[in-house]
Scaffold this active site. Structure first.
Site, PDB file in Angstrom:
ATOM      1  N   TYR A  10      11.456 -32.530  -8.200  1.00 51.41           N
ATOM      2  CA  TYR A  10      10.143 -31.321  -8.871  1.00 51.41           C
ATOM      3  C   TYR A  10      11.105 -30.718  -9.433  1.00 51.41           C
ATOM      4  O   TYR A  10      12.023 -29.434  -9.894  1.00 51.41           O
ATOM      5  CB  TYR A  10       9.608 -30.308  -8.306  1.00 51.41           C
ATOM      6  N   ALA A  11      13.398 -31.381 -10.011  1.00 51.86           N
ATOM      7  CA  ALA A  11      13.825 -30.629 -10.596  1.00 51.86           C
ATOM      8  C   ALA A  11      13.296 -30.579 -12.061  1.00 51.86           C
ATOM      9  O   ALA A  11      13.869 -31.502 -13.009  1.00 51.86           O
ATOM     10  CB  ALA A  11      15.337 -31.320 -11.070  1.00 51.86           C
ATOM     11  N   ASN A  12      12.268 -29.827 -13.108  1.00 52.32           N
ATOM     12  CA  ASN A  12      12.031 -29.677 -13.927  1.00 52.32           C
ATOM     13  C   ASN A  12      11.348 -28.230 -14.035  1.00 52.32           C
ATOM     14  O   ASN A  12      11.473 -28.409 -13.309  1.00 52.32           O
ATOM     15  CB  ASN A  12      10.361 -30.398 -13.791  1.00 52.32           C
ATOM     16  N   HIS A  45       8.691 -18.966 -31.409  1.00 51.05           N
ATOM     17  CA  HIS A  45       8.208 -18.254 -31.035  1.00 51.05           C
ATOM     18  C   HIS A  45       6.618 -18.536 -29.908  1.00 51.05           C
ATOM     19  O   HIS A  45       6.032 -19.146 -30.837  1.00 51.05           O
ATOM     20  CB  HIS A  45       7.392 -16.383 -30.978  1.00 51.05           C
ATOM     21  N   ASP A  61      13.981 -33.830 -14.789  1.00 44.99           N
ATOM     22  CA  ASP A  61      14.788 -35.544 -14.051  1.00 44.99           C
ATOM     23  C   ASP A  61      14.906 -36.076 -14.228  1.00 44.99           C
ATOM     24  O   ASP A  61      13.501 -36.620 -15.084  1.00 44.99           O
ATOM     25  CB  ASP A  61      14.703 -35.212 -12.431  1.00 44.99           C
ATOM     26  N   HIS A  82       2.058 -30.036 -10.242  1.00 44.17           N
ATOM     27  CA  HIS A  82       2.781 -31.050 -10.931  1.00 44.17           C
ATOM     28  C   HIS A  82       1.832 -31.918 -11.849  1.00 44.17           C
ATOM     29  O   HIS A  82       1.955 -31.881 -12.642  1.00 44.17           O
ATOM     30  CB  HIS A  82       3.300 -31.704  -9.893  1.00 44.17           C
TER      31      HIS A  82
END
Length: 131
Positions: free
Chosen positions: A120-122, A20, A28, A98
């Site tokens: 920013y594909a994270n 947990h 990316d 970021h």
């Protein structure tokens, strides 16, 4: 051989070991990976596999209680943000700069690198529990 679920043994093991609030990163192709965080590199070529494909497959096999995104995604990658909002419509989504995002990745159990080449594909996925 497994009947279903994630076949990649490294990802399957990480997900099985999560507790947990543990966090994993799906990244990316360009996100810097801290030297002490394990990397699972799935990138084959530009765009393959896509960020969305990896998020979908991992989230089908993981209890996600929270998602963290870079706030820059709101202006720089609306399509991916829409995908994340739809995929995690019942999950809390938080936003950080970021730079803060990259700092948080230092605590991740693993970073899964995709072939994605859009900005920013994270995401950081925080593990929940099934009870």
């Amino acid at each position: 051989m497994k009947r279903n679920g994630i076949l990649n043994s490294h990802i399957s093991k990480i997900l099985s070991d999560l507790g947990h609030t543990d966090q994993i990163v799906i990244a990316d192709a360009g996100l810097p990976i801290p030297k002490d965080v394990p990397r699972i590199d799935l990138a084959l070529t530009l765009g393959v596999p896509s960020f969305e494909d990896v998020v979908r497959i991992v989230s089908e096999d993981m209890v996600v209680e929270k998602v963290i995104l870079a706030r820059e995604i709101k202006e720089k990658n609306a399509d991916t943000l829409t995908y994340m909002n739809e995929t995690f419509s019942q999950t809390k989504i938080g936003f950080v700069s970021h730079e803060d995002f990259k700092e948080i990745t230092k605590q991740a159990k693993v970073i899964i690198r995709t072939g994605e080449v859009t900005p920013y594909a994270n995401c950081i996925l925080q593990a929940g529990v099934i009870f």
